[in-house]
Enzyme design. Structure first.
Site, PDB file in Angstrom:
ATOM      1  N   CYS A 173     -27.262 -10.157  38.953  1.00 53.55           N
ATOM      2  CA  CYS A 173     -26.696  -9.881  40.276  1.00 53.55           C
ATOM      3  C   CYS A 173     -26.137 -11.137  40.928  1.00 53.55           C
ATOM      4  CB  CYS A 173     -27.756  -9.285  41.194  1.00 53.55           C
ATOM      5  SG  CYS A 173     -28.670  -7.892  40.505  1.00 53.55           S
ATOM      6  N   ASP A 174     -26.834 -12.258  40.807  1.00 51.68           N
ATOM      7  CA  ASP A 174     -26.543 -13.424  41.639  1.00 51.68           C
ATOM      8  C   ASP A 174     -26.080 -14.668  40.884  1.00 51.68           C
ATOM      9  OD1 ASP A 174     -27.325 -11.905  43.841  1.00 51.68           O
ATOM     10  OD2 ASP A 174     -29.419 -12.506  43.633  1.00 51.68           O
TER      11      ASP A 174
ATOM     12  N   CYS B 245     -32.794 -11.572  40.293  1.00 53.38           N
ATOM     13  CA  CYS B 245     -31.822 -10.898  39.424  1.00 53.38           C
ATOM     14  C   CYS B 245     -30.689 -11.849  39.066  1.00 53.38           C
ATOM     15  CB  CYS B 245     -31.278  -9.644  40.096  1.00 53.38           C
ATOM     16  SG  CYS B 245     -30.081  -8.743  39.092  1.00 53.38           S
TER      17      CYS B 245
END
Length: 315
Positions: free
Chosen positions: A135-136, A132
């Protein structure tokens, strides 16, 4: 006989459990094969509202579960292997226990990221391997990252990562990309993006509990080389966890459950879907939690208009 059963314990299922438990609906939650879903594999979550310094994925899930239990939600270990929607109440076949019957059902079984299944991959999830970018990506500011994939989502994530990383190298097993022409052009015009085409990932390399490289094989020569990188993002797609439904509910061509726009209603009355099992676009913890809230409210409204029989009186 249950009023409502929830399948899955990711942010969608747990949010639905919190809302329904507070409404005194006494939801029963089946934890599934991977309790906590993808968040249970995530180290630090920095984009979930309310956590200034971030929160560990497993901790966030555990706190949501405790919150649901506090209001009366019941959790059971196991996973559903089959369903029967032919008559009400609906029947669920659950591993390790007797069949369950329920008036309403919330399906929040999520979607699983497709993995490469190469050495060093799974053990380095959260240590440099991610599925992701949204997300990261922030964790890789001014670092080099590799993204694996050749479709639209890979090109989109490469563009997103280029906002943070110093260099983004796209690795794809063919010369031809599956991405649409416009997405390819955007990636090719991005000065931060480089290419390693017709190369197959072989091994994730790590040192001191941190990813340091990716070994790839040249598909023409068979030779292997190591690409130095601080992070590896796998973008080869997801598959929704809907196999147990055995085509008893309406899905799209890739298996994601279809819902009435603006609701969580499926084509089966009293059956609702929330989270990544019906969302192939956003796939975020916060959007999953939002649809979990929607599903709970939809169920509450449904049950208010349907008399739930006390089947124990008939035993």
């Amino acid at each position: 006989m249950e009023k409502v059963v929830i399948l899955g314990t990711g942010p969608a299922g747990l949010t639905a459990a919190i809302y329904l438990a507070r409404a005194n609906m006494k939801p029963v939650v089946i934890e599934g094969t991977e309790p906590g879903g993808q968040l249970s594999l995530t180290t630090e979550v920095e984009n979930f509202p309310g956590f200034i310094d971030g929160v560990m994925g497993p901790e966030l899930i555990e706190n949501m579960k405790k919150q649901a239990e506090k209001f009366g939600a019941e959790f059971r270990n196991g996973w559903v292997t089959g369903v029967d929607f032919s008559e009400k109440p609906y029947t669920l076949k659950v591993s390790g226990m007797d069949d369950m019957k329920t008036e309403a059902l919330i399906i929040s079984t999520g979607a699983t990221a497709k993995m490469l299944n190469i050495p060093g991959e799974k053990e380095n999830i959260g240590k440099g391997v991610s599925t992701c970018a949204t997300c990261d990506g922030f964790f890789f500011r001014d670092k080099k990252v590799v993204i694996i994939g050749g479709g639209d989502s890979a090109m989109e994530e490469a563009g997103f990562l280029s906002k943070f990383a110093s260099e983004v190298e796209i690795v794809h097993r063919r010369y031809e990309l599956r991405a649409s022409k416009i997405m390819q052009e955007r990636a090719q015009e991005n000065e931060k993006i480089s290419w390693s085409l017709n190369k197959t990932p072989v091994k994730v390399v790590s040192e001191n509990n941190k990813v340091t490289g990716l070994v790839v094989k040249n598909n023409e020569t068979g030779e292997e080389e190591a690409i130095q990188t601080d992070g590896i993002f796998i973008a080869i797609g997801h598959h929704p966890n809907t196999e147990f439904l055995a085509d008893q509910i309406q899905t799209d061509e890739t298996g994601y459950i279809e819902v009435v726009p603006g609701t969580t209603e499926t084509n089966i009355p009293g059956v609702y879907a929330c989270g990544d099992v019906q969302d192939k676009k956003y796939r975020q913890a916060i959007t999953a939690a939002g649809t979990g809230c929607m599903a709970a409210l939809d169920v509450e409204k449904y049950l208010e208009g349907n008399v739930v029989q006390d089947w124990s009186q008939n035993l």
